[in-house]
Design an enzyme around this catalytic site. Structure first.
Site, PDB file in Angstrom:
ATOM      1  N   THR A   9       0.814  -1.214   0.000  1.00 56.00           N
ATOM      2  CA  THR A   9       0.000   0.000   0.000  1.00 56.00           C
ATOM      3  C   THR A   9       0.848   1.266   0.000  1.00 56.00           C
ATOM      4  O   THR A   9       0.415   2.321   0.434  1.00 56.00           O
ATOM      5  CB  THR A   9      -0.934   0.015   1.229  1.00 56.00           C
ATOM      6  OG1 THR A   9      -0.145  -0.141   2.421  1.00 56.00           O
ATOM      7  CG2 THR A   9      -1.975  -1.089   1.152  1.00 56.00           C
ATOM      8  N   GLY A  10       2.092   1.160  -0.491  1.00 57.30           N
ATOM      9  CA  GLY A  10       2.910   2.347  -0.694  1.00 57.30           C
ATOM     10  C   GLY A  10       2.354   3.171  -1.849  1.00 57.30           C
ATOM     11  O   GLY A  10       1.311   2.841  -2.437  1.00 57.30           O
ATOM     12  N   SER A  11       3.044   4.230  -2.206  1.00 58.45           N
ATOM     13  CA  SER A  11       2.511   5.147  -3.216  1.00 58.45           C
ATOM     14  C   SER A  11       2.364   4.489  -4.588  1.00 58.45           C
ATOM     15  O   SER A  11       1.334   4.661  -5.259  1.00 58.45           O
ATOM     16  CB  SER A  11       3.387   6.396  -3.311  1.00 58.45           C
ATOM     17  OG  SER A  11       4.725   6.056  -3.621  1.00 58.45           O
ATOM     18  N   TRP A  12       3.353   3.711  -5.023  1.00 61.26           N
ATOM     19  CA  TRP A  12       3.283   3.100  -6.351  1.00 61.26           C
ATOM     20  C   TRP A  12       2.285   1.951  -6.370  1.00 61.26           C
ATOM     21  O   TRP A  12       1.481   1.814  -7.294  1.00 61.26           O
ATOM     22  CB  TRP A  12       4.663   2.655  -6.794  1.00 61.26           C
ATOM     23  CG  TRP A  12       4.824   2.008  -8.141  1.00 61.26           C
ATOM     24  CD1 TRP A  12       5.739   1.051  -8.466  1.00 61.26           C
ATOM     25  CD2 TRP A  12       4.110   2.266  -9.368  1.00 61.26           C
ATOM     26  NE1 TRP A  12       5.635   0.703  -9.791  1.00 61.26           N
ATOM     27  CE2 TRP A  12       4.635   1.437 -10.376  1.00 61.26           C
ATOM     28  CE3 TRP A  12       3.060   3.120  -9.702  1.00 61.26           C
ATOM     29  CZ2 TRP A  12       4.157   1.416 -11.690  1.00 61.26           C
ATOM     30  CZ3 TRP A  12       2.567   3.100 -11.020  1.00 61.26           C
ATOM     31  CH2 TRP A  12       3.120   2.264 -11.986  1.00 61.26           C
ATOM     32  N   GLY A  13       2.280   1.104  -5.339  1.00 61.93           N
ATOM     33  CA  GLY A  13       1.311   0.020  -5.283  1.00 61.93           C
ATOM     34  C   GLY A  13      -0.113   0.539  -5.273  1.00 61.93           C
ATOM     35  O   GLY A  13      -0.988   0.042  -6.007  1.00 61.93           O
ATOM     36  N   LYS A 191      18.344   2.645 -13.656  1.00 58.37           N
ATOM     37  CA  LYS A 191      18.106   4.089 -13.807  1.00 58.37           C
ATOM     38  C   LYS A 191      18.042   4.781 -12.445  1.00 58.37           C
ATOM     39  O   LYS A 191      18.371   5.965 -12.328  1.00 58.37           O
ATOM     40  CB  LYS A 191      16.846   4.350 -14.612  1.00 58.37           C
ATOM     41  CG  LYS A 191      15.563   3.726 -14.051  1.00 58.37           C
ATOM     42  CD  LYS A 191      14.795   4.638 -13.143  1.00 58.37           C
ATOM     43  CE  LYS A 191      13.586   3.931 -12.555  1.00 58.37           C
ATOM     44  NZ  LYS A 191      12.770   4.797 -11.691  1.00 58.37           N
ATOM     45  N   THR A 248      13.232   9.954 -14.290  1.00 58.84           N
ATOM     46  CA  THR A 248      13.760   9.763 -12.935  1.00 58.84           C
ATOM     47  C   THR A 248      14.936  10.690 -12.648  1.00 58.84           C
ATOM     48  O   THR A 248      15.139  11.105 -11.503  1.00 58.84           O
ATOM     49  CB  THR A 248      14.171   8.297 -12.729  1.00 58.84           C
ATOM     50  OG1 THR A 248      13.081   7.449 -13.092  1.00 58.84           O
ATOM     51  CG2 THR A 248      14.542   8.009 -11.285  1.00 58.84           C
ATOM     52  N   ARG A 255      12.222  10.219  -6.212  1.00 58.93           N
ATOM     53  CA  ARG A 255      12.862  10.018  -4.905  1.00 58.93           C
ATOM     54  C   ARG A 255      14.380   9.887  -5.035  1.00 58.93           C
ATOM     55  O   ARG A 255      15.131  10.414  -4.216  1.00 58.93           O
ATOM     56  CB  ARG A 255      12.325   8.744  -4.246  1.00 58.93           C
ATOM     57  CG  ARG A 255      10.868   8.764  -3.909  1.00 58.93           C
ATOM     58  CD  ARG A 255      10.472   7.423  -3.306  1.00 58.93           C
ATOM     59  NE  ARG A 255       9.140   7.030  -3.737  1.00 58.93           N
ATOM     60  CZ  ARG A 255       8.675   5.802  -3.659  1.00 58.93           C
ATOM     61  NH1 ARG A 255       9.426   4.850  -3.174  1.00 58.93           N
ATOM     62  NH2 ARG A 255       7.454   5.513  -4.067  1.00 58.93           N
ATOM     63  N   ASN A 256      14.836   9.140  -6.051  1.00 61.56           N
ATOM     64  CA  ASN A 256      16.267   8.905  -6.195  1.00 61.56           C
ATOM     65  C   ASN A 256      17.007  10.183  -6.571  1.00 61.56           C
ATOM     66  O   ASN A 256      18.071  10.480  -6.031  1.00 61.56           O
ATOM     67  CB  ASN A 256      16.503   7.812  -7.242  1.00 61.56           C
ATOM     68  CG  ASN A 256      16.039   6.455  -6.755  1.00 61.56           C
ATOM     69  OD1 ASN A 256      16.739   5.759  -6.037  1.00 61.56           O
ATOM     70  ND2 ASN A 256      14.832   6.064  -7.139  1.00 61.56           N
TER      71      ASN A 256
END
Length: 335
Positions: A9-13, A191, A248, A255-256
């Site tokens: 349930t993170g942001s991408w999921g 990446k 990215t 984030r990276n």
């Protein structure tokens, strides 16, 4: 109706679950924390990772893995890369016999240097035809606003890739199919490492020439590693290669890139980690990427200095000097 479960349930999921549900796929989110699950099911919002974003009313969530997987056609895995092996071992008994396992993860496993699809194959013991990966320039901050975007769904079996493509197709979200699982997966994982380097350069105040150099030479590193692992070189010129790399490396939503920028501004590793709320895959995976490259005798100098800065105490200035002092070589694609 096609049925999917998304683990994580993170942001991408959560965002990919939103896409599946809006595309008409019956979708369930699995999460560990009851309060997050309750907020998603009853309030149609994930206040922990996507506050203020309204999720489809049809999207439900549960903490029960067996219930979530019951009858699922797609089991989508969106947990941090380094937790996949342990989590999947626990979930394996409940995986439906026909389900396709889909990786949203963009990392390389520490210690084994395995790609996420390889970990899935090993732990779940399913045939390669039942594993797919999703990768592309999919910045969550734009997707949750339903801004136009595209991605790549890759599977060894064309029919599987096409089914997944249909399950997530929306007027504003376009999926392209590919059978090059290795190339698509490597593009997504490496990446992140290059984005750390670009972020460091930006944090140091270095200009666009440096950033462009890091991105293009970073793409060459990805292509070299891909060639050694049998990937299709054309993959790296597409969405899962150049497209994901550019997004990215350049977006403040990355984030990276942001993590690297904080290091370049002089923040310590501990300070940067403390300021980062979510998993930054490149930080954990850069060592694994370098280990994988060394196993295949592939030269990846940008990756080497990222490992030096993130894990070995090298300063950003020392990293820049080390890269610029390398012996010049002919400029060729993938070299």
């Amino acid at each position: 109706m096609t049925k999917a479960v998304v683990f994580g349930t993170g942001s991408w999921g959560t965002t990919f679950a939103m896409i599946l549900a809006e595309a008409g796929t019956s979708t369930t989110l699995w999460g560990r924390r009851a309060e997050v699950v309750e907020a998603i099911t009853r309030g149609h919002e994930n206040p922990e990772y996507l506050p203020g974003v309204t999720l489809p009313p049809s999207l439900r969530a549960t903490t029960d893995a067996a219930e979530a997987m019951d009858g699922a056609d797609f089991v989508v895995l969106a947990v941090p890369s380094q937790t996949l092996r342990g989590n999947l071992a626990a979930w394996r008994p409940h995986i439906p016999g026909h389900a396709v396992l889909v990786s949203l993860m963009k990392g390389i496993e520490m210690r084994t240097s395995k790609r996420m699809s390889e970990v899935i194959l090993e732990v779940a013991e399913v045939p390669a035809e039942r594993v797919a990966v999703v990768s592309g320039p999919n910045l969550v901050g734009e997707l949750v606003r339903r801004e136009p975007a595209a991605t790549v769904v890759a599977a060894a079996d064309d029919e599987v890739a096409e089914r997944l493509q249909e399950a997530c197709h929306l007027p504003w979200f376009r999926a392209y199919t590919n059978t090059d699982v290795v190339g698509v997966e490597l593009g997504g994982a490496v990446k992140n490492v290059i984005a750390l380097a670009v972020g460091v350069a930006a944090g140091m105040g270095l200009g666009d020439n440096v950033r462009a150099t890091l991105m293009t030479r970073g793409l060459a590193e990805i292509a070299r590693l891909g060639a050694a692992l049998g990937a299709d070189p054309h993959t790296f010129a597409g969405l899962a290669g150049m497209g994901d790399l550019v997004a990215t490396c350049t977006s403040p939503l990355s984030r990276n890139r942001t993590f690297g920028e904080n290091l370049g501004r002089g923040m310590t590793l501990a300070e940067t980690i403390a300021a980062t709320r979510q998993t930054t895959e490149g930080v954990k995976s850069c060592e694994s990427v370098l280990d994988l490259a060394r196993k295949h005798d592939v030269e990846m100098p940008i990756t080497e200095v990222v490992v030096g800065v993130v894990h070995d105490g090298m300063t950003p200035s020392e990293a820049a000097m080390l890269l610029m002092s390398r012996t010049p070589k002919p400029e060729r694609y993938g070299v």
